[in-house]
Every structure is written in structure tokens, then in C-alpha cells.
Design a protein around this motif. Structure first.
Motif, PDB file in Angstrom:
ATOM      1  N   UNK A  73       6.290   5.923 -68.051  1.00 39.62           N
ATOM      2  CA  UNK A  73       6.175   6.246 -66.635  1.00 39.62           C
ATOM      3  C   UNK A  73       6.592   5.057 -65.767  1.00 39.62           C
ATOM      4  N   UNK A  80      23.439   9.592 -65.669  1.00 38.55           N
ATOM      5  CA  UNK A  80      23.760   9.797 -64.258  1.00 38.55           C
ATOM      6  C   UNK A  80      25.045   9.099 -63.837  1.00 38.55           C
ATOM      7  N   UNK A  81      25.298   7.966 -64.438  1.00 39.07           N
ATOM      8  CA  UNK A  81      26.410   7.137 -63.955  1.00 39.07           C
ATOM      9  C   UNK A  81      27.599   7.151 -64.900  1.00 39.07           C
ATOM     10  N   UNK A 129      26.935  -2.761 -61.729  1.00 40.67           N
ATOM     11  CA  UNK A 129      25.554  -2.505 -61.285  1.00 40.67           C
ATOM     12  C   UNK A 129      24.617  -3.398 -62.069  1.00 40.67           C
ATOM     13  N   UNK A 189      20.727  -4.603 -62.369  1.00 37.38           N
ATOM     14  CA  UNK A 189      19.361  -4.282 -61.934  1.00 37.38           C
ATOM     15  C   UNK A 189      18.423  -5.410 -62.342  1.00 37.38           C
ATOM     16  N   UNK A 249       9.217   4.765 -62.946  1.00 37.00           N
ATOM     17  CA  UNK A 249      10.473   5.375 -63.416  1.00 37.00           C
ATOM     18  C   UNK A 249      10.953   6.430 -62.420  1.00 37.00           C
ATOM     19  N   UNK A 304      12.707   4.705 -59.540  1.00 40.88           N
ATOM     20  CA  UNK A 304      13.956   4.174 -60.093  1.00 40.88           C
ATOM     21  C   UNK A 304      14.960   5.300 -60.308  1.00 40.88           C
ATOM     22  N   UNK A 305      14.473   6.404 -60.839  1.00 38.34           N
ATOM     23  CA  UNK A 305      15.354   7.552 -61.063  1.00 38.34           C
ATOM     24  C   UNK A 305      15.979   8.042 -59.774  1.00 38.34           C
ATOM     25  N   UNK A 306      15.174   8.073 -58.729  1.00 39.33           N
ATOM     26  CA  UNK A 306      15.698   8.523 -57.441  1.00 39.33           C
ATOM     27  C   UNK A 306      16.797   7.578 -56.936  1.00 39.33           C
ATOM     28  N   UNK A 360      18.685   5.562 -58.819  1.00 39.09           N
ATOM     29  CA  UNK A 360      19.891   5.690 -59.662  1.00 39.09           C
ATOM     30  C   UNK A 360      20.647   6.973 -59.281  1.00 39.09           C
ATOM     31  N   UNK A 361      19.898   8.022 -58.950  1.00 41.14           N
ATOM     32  CA  UNK A 361      20.550   9.240 -58.437  1.00 41.14           C
ATOM     33  C   UNK A 361      21.414   8.916 -57.220  1.00 41.14           C
ATOM     34  N   UNK A 407      22.714   6.017 -56.403  1.00 38.00           N
ATOM     35  CA  UNK A 407      23.890   5.252 -56.827  1.00 38.00           C
ATOM     36  C   UNK A 407      24.963   6.227 -57.300  1.00 38.00           C
ATOM     37  N   UNK A 408      24.546   7.172 -58.111  1.00 40.02           N
ATOM     38  CA  UNK A 408      25.481   8.138 -58.675  1.00 40.02           C
ATOM     39  C   UNK A 408      26.132   8.994 -57.579  1.00 40.02           C
ATOM     40  N   UNK A 413      33.836   4.190 -59.439  1.00 41.96           N
ATOM     41  CA  UNK A 413      33.155   4.312 -60.719  1.00 41.96           C
ATOM     42  C   UNK A 413      32.311   3.077 -60.990  1.00 41.96           C
ATOM     43  N   UNK A 414      31.104   3.308 -61.508  1.00 41.65           N
ATOM     44  CA  UNK A 414      30.295   2.201 -62.033  1.00 41.65           C
ATOM     45  C   UNK A 414      30.811   1.959 -63.449  1.00 41.65           C
TER      46      UNK A 414
END
Lengths: 335, 335
Positions: A4, A28-29, B92, B94, B102, B105-107, B109-110, B112-113, B122-123
Motif C-alpha cells: 500500500x 502506464x509509461x 523520469x 523518482x 501507492x 503515486x499511481x495517480x 504516474x497516470x 505523467x502518462x 515518450x518517457x
């Protein structure tokens, strides 16, 4: 194994980080370049250009054999070299904590300057951020790097085949131990220094001369065992390494025994793992031995069919054991 | 003005940071490319390639109109655009604090994508570090970027001459205010959103079409007044801007008055300052007005002989005053 919250192990270079990268980032990337998960990306301009990035959070900032500035320059230089690129240009991003001493910062910038010059690279762009006291630990550095490929064919895990030999360019485990000893004020009377060094002087001439090199990677976080696991997984082949051939100084061996640490999992910052054609291995070793950074280079293993995608250590007692990637995080903030 | 320790102002984008860069960094790291102090470096490969780096330490991570992920992608894209380069590839990096959720972080990374895809970049390479709880504030991101120059001649302060016009592509001060309001939980009932946006869609077509653009810079940290000071100092010419022409939404104006903040010093993340040939200015404005991100573009000032290297504001009351760079740090960690 999704957690988590982010754990220290997510930055370890080991299993948890690999899964995190695959699950949280690549999904995602992902794109054909990123998906290769090499140390640098190769960009198809009119010339082939390698591009890499690294953040450095090492604690302490200064350690025997180097400091965060030297580490940033040499680490990024090495990531370019690993892909067969001549390092040319670096960026420098500083995240500083309010209250950081100008004197220590000056010393670190001196290091950046000295080691950039020594490696023949230019710092061409930069960024400076300051966060309030307590929001960062003194100084973090990001260096990204660019360079031109010198190899005719790309170094790639796809080139690897059964029978290829594994070379390590010198003694292992020195960087991690030097940082740990400094951090814990464990002198041990051994004065172990980090191996932190730029490898372009050693490896670019070799790449230009030899066509026997198929793949290279620097065994930083997670150490030699983790890097060899990456190679085994990426190629789908097995790797057998001979414990007796792994170069290790007497001091490092003694320190690892005292501290109960396996040197195969300790970070290096001036070594490379080379996967080479068997028939070229001896010639490559002779070439490496002529350079001060390669004089302890050794052939340590072979690519095999089985066990598939795993790393097998043949010990000095002639027993065998499987070595997995690093799974926990014994030494956070090693680079 | 050398201090013994790093202060928040060293990261402000203002006077203290400029002096720090010149004294602590350029003296040691300087070379013809870095010395230009542009947002990106231009590298002479067979194609001209721009290279830039940015670290993001914004607090809070999520703010009205964006988050640190969107900010990183769009900020780095914009730095490439400012040099006349089509953004193509990003790295990228981090730096995460142990315990970072998480989910958040997921949000990010979304974001970024999503915003990388939207900007057509492109990353291609990345790096992940984790530091122990308390050693960083949740998440810092470094993005470096690469792209090909689309302009025949380089955009440069050297091109600028007396009589050139200054254009701003839209309303100012939205990013800084949005972050500040969120951080201080000052709603003000105004719902100001960050202007955080990638400008390649607006400006690359303009660069390809018009030869009237001499220089561009995005007025981020330090705001419009600091960016115009940089242009004045770099060109050795003066700049006179007309307060009545500076585009500012009613909401932002109200908030600045309430908070006692000068919008000219507040960071923008989706605006560009253009220095253009006087005879092309009207045509460029018409072009900008056709795009959603340029519909409030305005000619706000003129390059003049005197005062040399300074910025003069002609106020709505028809008085004049000199505006210096930002000197203190009213809003740390704005980007």
C-alpha cells in the motif's frame, strides 16, 4: 506483491524494485524504448544517441573514495558506456535542503567539475531547487547524460547465447562497504574505499576494438548477483559463476565476514559485467588487464541452458546454490 | 552576497539564485554551452538537439489544475520548446519517501502518462530511488528532455534589438496562486487553477511558420518580472512594459490584492514570453489567438535603449517604476 505504501526496498535495485517498475511504471509509461529497461535509452537520430538519467541520494554525502558529486558524474557516464555510448553531455539537477553548508556544497561541485573533466564530459544544462529544512536530507543530485553510440551493433540481451562468458572488470563490493562503514562509523581498521570511477576510459577503446562484447551492465544497487539475475532473466538463459574466480580484495572479504554481508549483493560504482563471445574472452581479459581500472578483471562464469533464467553459484567447496536477486534492502541510500 | 548556508531564496528563480548559479556553479562547471544559461542546451549532433533538465519539488503534490507529474512533463516539454525544439523524449527520475502511498503515486504516474501522450513525448529512461521516512517530503521528480530544433536559426538573446516587442501568451500568475491557495487551504472562493500546460502545440507551429520570433522563455519561478529582467540583462537593453496590457484574470487580480502579492512575480507554468520583430508582432498575436492556449496573448512591452539592462513598468496611473528580479522567496516549492 503490491504494497500500500512505498518501502525502502522499492529503491533497492532488487526484486521489489523490479516488480514495482514493471507494475507501477511500465504498464502506464511503456513504449518500445523504455520497455527494454537498459541503463540508457538509444534514440534514433541521424546518429544513434544514448540517453540516461540517475538520481543520487547517497548518505553520507562524502565517503572514502568519493562523494555524491563524483558518484553522480561517474554513475551517469557509466550508464552511457554500458550501452556502448561515448559519454558527451550531462545535465545537473540539484535539490538542496535549506541550511546546507556552502562549503560542503562547494566541495561537491568541485568534484562534479573535476570528474566531468576527467571523463571528458560537459555539464551543459542544470536546475537548482531548494526545499525547506527537513523536507530533504541535505542534497540530492540528478544527472542525465547523452552520448553517441560507438558500437556498430547495439549491445543487447538479445545477442547473448549459450556458452558466452561473463567477465567482471575488477574487485567487487567496495562502494557499498565504504559507504556503509562511513555511515555507521565502523572503521574496522580496514580503510575500504569506494571504487567509484568512470569506465569510459577502460571500455570505450575496448568496444571500438573488439567485436566480442555482446552486453554490458554495471553492478550497482543489488550488486553482482542482482545484475547477473537481470541478465539471466532477460536472456532466458542460465548463468553459472565460480565463487573462486570472483575478484575480491582481502580487506573486503574480511569486512563482509565481520559484518555478515554477502559481497555478491553489495553495490559497485566502478565495475562492469561484460557478456562476451567465449572465443574472445581471453583476448578481452588481456586488453582489460593493461588498464589500471581493469587489472583485476576475471572471467567468472558462463551462460548455460539450464537452469533457465537463473543464477547458479558454484562455491569454493564445489557445491552449487541458486542466487536470487536482492529482495530486501540491506543498504538504503548507497547511491 | 555569498551566504554560509543555502537559503530558500537560492531556489527562488530570483536574484539570489542567479548569483548562486554564477558564483557557485558556472565558475567551476562553465563551458560555452552551459554559460548561455538558456532553458535547454543545444548540442551539435548531425541534427541540432536540445537537452534540458528540471527537478520538481512542488508542495502539495496535487493542486487545482495539475499535480507534480503533469508539472514535470509539461515543464520539461516547455523548456525544450523555449529553445525552438520539438520535444521528443523524456527521462523520469523518482525520489520517493518511504511510506509514500501507492495510490497517490499511481495517480501521479497516470498524469505523467496522460500528459506525455498529449504532448507527443515518450518517457524512454528512468530511475527510482527511495529514501527513509523524513529524508524527503513524499516525492520529488526529475525529468530531463531531448528534442530536435525546428528553427533554422537558434533563438538567442543575441538576436534581440531595440524596438522588438514583448508578447505574453496568456493570463499570468495562475500557477503560483493555485499552489499557494491549496497549500495554505486558502480557498478564497475563487477556485483559481494552475495554468500548467504543454506549449508545444501552440508554439512549434508558430516557430515553423514565423521568422519573427527572436527569443522565448517561460516565466516560471520568479514570474514575468524576473524573466523580463533576465532578458534585459542578457541583451543589455531595457524593457518597458505597460501594466494595462498585462493579461490577468479578474479572479487572479482579486486574489493578489487580497493576499498582497504582486502577480508579476508569481510563477506561471503554461505561458511563454516571446521577443519578436515589431513588424511581425500583430501577425504573431493573430496566430496565437487562434489556439485555446493563446487566446489571451498580448503585446505587453518594447525593447528600448534606456534604461540599460533594466525593466520599467508603466503603471495604469501612467507612472513608471523599475522592477528588479525577485530577490526573496515568497513562495518556495512552487514547482
Amino acid at each position: 506483491m503490491a504494497t500500500k505504501h512505498i518501502l525502502l526496498g522499492h529503491g533497492s535495485g532488487g526484486r521489489l524494485m523490479h516488480n514495482f517498475i514493471k507494475e507501477a511504471l511500465l504498464q502506464k509509461l511503456g513504449n518500445p524504448i523504455l520497455n527494454r529497461l537498459t541503463d540508457s535509452a538509444v534514440l534514433n537520430y541521424k546518429e544513434k544517441i544514448a540517453f540516461t538519467t540517475d538520481s543520487f541520494v547517497v548518505n553520507p554525502l562524502i565517503f572514502p573514495g568519493g562523494d555524491i558529486g563524483k558518484l553522480a558524474v561517474t554513475g551517469t557516464v557509466n550508464d552511457l558506456v554500458m550501452l556502448g555510448a561515448e559519454p558527451e553531455y550531462l545535465s545537473l539537477g540539484l535539490i538542496m535542503e535549506e541550511g546546507l553548508g556552502q562549503k560542503i556544497l562547494g566541495r561537491i561541485i568541485d568534484s562534479v567539475s573535476i570528474y566531468a573533466r576527467a571523463a571528458g564530459v560537459y555539464i551543459v544544462t542544470g536546475d537548482t531547487k531548494v526545499v525547506e529544512k527537513g523536507a530533504a536530507d541535505k542534497l540530492f543530485i540528478n544527472t542525465s547524460g547523452i552520448g553517441r553510440l560507438v558500437t556498430r551493433t547495439e549491445l543487447s540481451l538479445k545477442n547473448i547465447s549459450c556458452g558466452d562468458k561473463i567477465i567482471i572488470t575488477g574487485n567487487i563490493a567496495e562502494h557499498g562497504l565504504a559507504v556503509l562503514a562511513k555511515r555507521k562509523e565502523l572503521d574496522l581498521g580496514l580503510r575500504i574505499k569506494s571504487d567509484c570511477q568512470a569506465l569510459n576510459g577502460l571500455l570505450i577503446p575496448l568496444l571500438k576494438k573488439s567485436r566480442g562484447i555482446k552486453f554490458m551492465r554495471d553492478p550497482t544497487r543489488g550488486g553482482l548477483a542482482t545484475t547477473l539475475n537481470e541478465i539471466a532473466e532477460g536472456s532466458g538463459l542460465g548463468i553459472v559463476i565460480e565463487e573462486k574466480n570472483i575478484p575480491l580484495s582481502g580487506k573486503v572479504k574480511a569486512a563482509c565476514e565481520l559484518l555478515g554481508i554477502d559481497p555478491l549483493y553489495v553495490a559497485n560504482e566502478g565495475k562492469a559485467v561484460l557478456v562476451v563471445k567465449a572465443e574472445e574472452a581471453a583476448k578481452i581479459i588481456r586488453f582489460l588487464h593493461k588498464h589500471p581500472l581493469g587489472r583485476n578483471a576475471k572471467i567468472i562464469g558462463t551462460l548455460v541452458k539450464r537452469p533457465r533464467a537463473r543464477l547458479l553459484l558454484r562455491t569454493i567447496f564445489n557445491t552449487e546454490r541458486i542466487l536470487d536477486m536482492l529482495t530486501s534492502e540491506p543498504l538504503p541510500r548507497i547511491c
